[in-house]
Design a protein around this motif. Structure first.
Motif, short mmCIF file in Angstrom:
data_model
loop_
_atom_site.label_atom_id
_atom_site.label_comp_id
_atom_site.label_asym_id
_atom_site.label_seq_id
_atom_site.Cartn_x
_atom_site.Cartn_y
_atom_site.Cartn_z
N GLN A 195 58.83 41.80 36.28
CA GLN A 195 57.59 41.52 36.81
C GLN A 195 56.80 43.00 37.18
OE1 GLN A 195 58.46 40.30 41.32
NE2 GLN A 195 56.76 38.83 41.26
N PHE A 226 53.30 44.66 38.96
CA PHE A 226 52.24 44.63 39.93
C PHE A 226 51.29 45.92 39.46
CE2 PHE A 226 55.99 43.21 42.03
CZ PHE A 226 55.76 42.13 42.92
N PHE A 273 38.87 43.73 38.17
CA PHE A 273 40.48 42.84 37.83
C PHE A 273 40.15 41.61 37.09
CE2 PHE A 273 41.85 45.23 41.57
CZ PHE A 273 43.25 45.54 40.98
N ASN A 274 38.65 41.28 37.16
CA ASN A 274 38.25 39.93 36.28
C ASN A 274 38.44 40.32 34.74
OD1 ASN A 274 37.86 38.35 38.39
ND2 ASN A 274 35.51 38.33 38.19
N PHE A 305 42.19 40.69 33.94
CA PHE A 305 42.78 39.38 33.74
C PHE A 305 42.50 38.63 32.43
CE2 PHE A 305 43.05 38.97 38.86
CZ PHE A 305 44.06 39.84 38.67
N LEU A 310 44.46 39.16 29.63
CA LEU A 310 46.09 38.85 29.88
C LEU A 310 46.57 37.92 28.62
CD1 LEU A 310 46.94 38.92 33.62
CD2 LEU A 310 47.49 40.42 31.72
N TYR A 360 55.81 38.68 33.97
CA TYR A 360 54.98 38.25 34.89
C TYR A 360 54.02 39.38 35.46
CZ TYR A 360 58.45 34.28 34.61
OH TYR A 360 59.44 33.53 33.98
N ILE A 361 52.82 39.13 35.10
CA ILE A 361 51.75 40.41 35.53
C ILE A 361 51.04 39.66 36.78
CG2 ILE A 361 49.93 41.61 34.88
CD1 ILE A 361 51.02 41.44 31.81
N THR A 362 51.02 40.55 37.81
CA THR A 362 50.38 40.20 39.01
C THR A 362 49.58 41.47 39.36
OG1 THR A 362 51.80 38.71 39.87
CG2 THR A 362 51.23 40.37 41.30
N ALA A 363 48.38 41.09 40.05
CA ALA A 363 47.53 42.18 40.78
C ALA A 363 47.52 42.51 42.29
CB ALA A 363 46.13 42.20 40.27
N THR A 364 47.66 43.59 42.75
CA THR A 364 47.88 43.92 44.11
C THR A 364 46.63 45.11 44.31
OG1 THR A 364 50.16 43.54 44.06
CG2 THR A 364 48.91 44.64 46.03
N PRO A 365 45.33 44.51 44.78
CA PRO A 365 44.39 45.24 45.19
C PRO A 365 44.77 46.15 46.56
CG PRO A 365 43.58 42.96 45.63
CD PRO A 365 45.09 42.97 45.03
N PHE A 415 53.21 46.66 49.09
CA PHE A 415 54.24 45.70 48.63
C PHE A 415 55.29 45.66 49.89
CE2 PHE A 415 53.01 48.42 44.94
CZ PHE A 415 52.19 47.36 44.24
#
Lengths: 376, 376
Positions: A92, A94, A103-104, A107, A110, A128-133, A141
């Protein structure tokens, strides 16, 4: 500094991140960092064999290199598991940067990245790639969720311009400089040092809460060689930009007051300052701390030939290379403040100054790579 | 359908999501859904009191309502913890939509949202918002990480246009329709039903792996009243659009072949079809399944006065309201296929057809709200 301006500044980490990562991939630097990342991943994975390894890339930016770290870590994990005859754990990831990061675009890349992973590692491997601004100078987190955190060339951006860069009468103490320069007085240097220590302490404390006990962190930081020789060790790339601006002030092309009140939220700590702050904060054990240098000019690959010279031969060509990427970083920051300055002219003067400098001595970055283990 | 086209279609969930959420907030609908969400959250929280509750909003879109669910869940949690005299757990929110969703805009609204949360719930409450781009018709998260998943008005978008909408000779079987219409033959309906069942099964299986055992899921789905009365229950809003296009074909303004080969990746299942697919897939227990109706026209609040009429009085004004949001959803899909069609003209014809329809009977959506518990 208002929060929006803070974001504006810090989101520039994306340009420097992409550009310096380019340098970083050259020469021997990459093998140092890879080795440190590998040790960290191996340690966290082989301690508890978690079914899912959670990784954070802090200051991921949005350029073509943003997903390189993930590829690197997948290869490291694949290698470790292959040697242990273990199935690959889930991964995973982040990705973090400020809310203003693009981020667009990240993404959009991806689907292709997932396809490539599937081709290389097979269907059974799940990433699993996820973004946390958000700002990494604070919590990003939940507690105890990360196994490994990484930050590459972003911690030189402070959370804000240090306070106290003006005297009691409101007059700038850092006249003629946009960062710590040769004429910067000790009080201003202290203000920068304090801001770095405060910010880095918040960074360490936040990550310590987010990492599992024993979790690892690898940080690449643009730094300085020594603690106390500021005169010799000003970050020359900004000093040369200050010089170009001072020249334009002297010719009446830039208002003096505008230059005087402009200061970058930027700091290049020494290895000792990094070590001291980590020890003072107390949540991490330092597993390794290394310093290395890379040339300003991405085309300067002389180190690889074993023929490292003290000066640059084609100084003008090198200066143009340096200006190209420095302009990508500096122009957006400068434009929002020095609205009346013609950027072409400023950077033409800058190229000349960089060329002059390279005629005297080679320009080099100092990078500190530190590997930490969470001892909470 | 090529993957890019699939993304293009599905990213339109964002418009319908925003718009239908607007309907959803009206009338009694909202209290039904809130109650179901509250029960789900209470159940997952009070079973194990996890220190961090992980929530996913699948098909979050990027409009002003994208963060409404989080506010709602924070309030529910706050209320539960207040009654139990428990401190609030940390909250980790995964926002999901396709990679083409405008996450930049969504992220830009986060700093204000965090400030609002801090003001309302205090510093001690920690909420971490993260975005996971990807299709929910497949895995999005590691195994056993989610406590609660939610999807609002997105599951009517299929993963692709069903196969088999052409006969052996390559001739369209769904002539003159862009979705299931009154003249659609049974084979085409079967192809749509099969595609829904396949997609929804993959959705359920994926979420079951991602949710912790006992984890909850609440889904709001645009549906139909009954299983087998297709002729009566065509999704009238698309049927009226097909009619407007057919009219333009008859006047030579649209190529007949172009209309014939265009079909939406869309399906409105009945409550029974939803129930059957959930039971067939087998990972979830159905805790509740309710059906309710809301008016097409967001301004039509007559239900609230207890004076629900069978027809609309100002049909043209209502038709204009309906056209406004249907155009927001449909225009981007249509434009990429019917390049020669003047959209103003098409939607003018559409308004007339909607007005005619509303003169005969009121237009209503059927929504199915289903609450599920993971029984793996």
């Amino acid at each position: 500094m208002p929060i929006t301006q803070h974001y504006k500044f810090l989101s520039l980490s994306l340009s420097i991140n992409v550009l310096i990562f380019y340098f970083f991939l050259q020469g021997t630097a990459v093998s140092n960092a890879k080795h440190v990342i590998r040790d960290g991943i191996q340690d966290v994975y082989c301690t508890n064999f978690p079914p899912c390894l959670a990784i954070a890339d802090l200051g991921c930016s949005s350029g073509p290199n943003s997903l390189l770290l993930i590829s690197e870590i997948v290869n490291i994990l694949d290698d470790i598991c292959h040697r242990l005859d273990h199935p690959l754990p889930e991964l995973q990831v982040f990705l973090n940067d400020l809310p203003g990061n693009d981020f667009n675009t990240l993404f959009a890349s991806l689907p292709k990245f997932y396809e490539k992973l599937k081709k290389e590692k097979g269907d059974h491997f799940k990433c699993y790639i996820t973004a946390t601004p958000g700002s990494f100078y604070g919590r990003l987190f939940p507690s105890n969720v990360l196994h490994f955190a990484h930050s590459s060339y972003t911690l030189h951006w402070l959370s804000q311009v240090p306070r106290g860069l003006e005297g009691v009468t409101g007059i700038s103490l850092n006249k003629g400089n946009i960062y710590i320069g040769e004429s910067t007085p000790p009080d201003v240097i202290d203000a920068y040092v304090n801001q770095f220590q405060m910010d880095f302490t918040v960074f360490l404390k936040s990550r310590s809460e987010e990492l599992v006990p024993g979790g690892h962190m690898v940080l690449n930081i643009v730094g300085r060689r020594s603690c106390n020789q500021w005169k010799k060790e000003v970050f020359k790339l900004w000093e040369l930009l200050s010089m170009a601006l001072r020249e334009m002030v002297s010719e009446g092309l830039v208002e003096e007051a505008k230059l005087d009140c402009f200061n970058l939220p930027y700091y290049t700590p020494s290895a000792q300052e990094i070590r001291d702050t980590i020890q003072m904060e107390g949540s991490f054990r330092i597993d390794s701390l290394e310093t290395f240098e890379i040339s300003w000019d991405p085309d300067d690959m002389e180190e690889d030939d074993g023929e490292d010279k003290d000066f640059v031969i084609d100084t003008f060509r090198s200066a143009q290379n340096v200006t190209k990427w420095m302009r990508a970083i500096a122009e957006p920051i400068l434009m929002s403040h020095f609205r009346e300055v013609t950027m072409d002219e400023l950077f033409q003067r800058y190229t000349n100054k960089v060329a002059e400098h390279l005629g005297r001595e080679k320009g080099k970055f100092v990078t500190v790579v530190v590997s930490l283990a969470n001892i909470k």
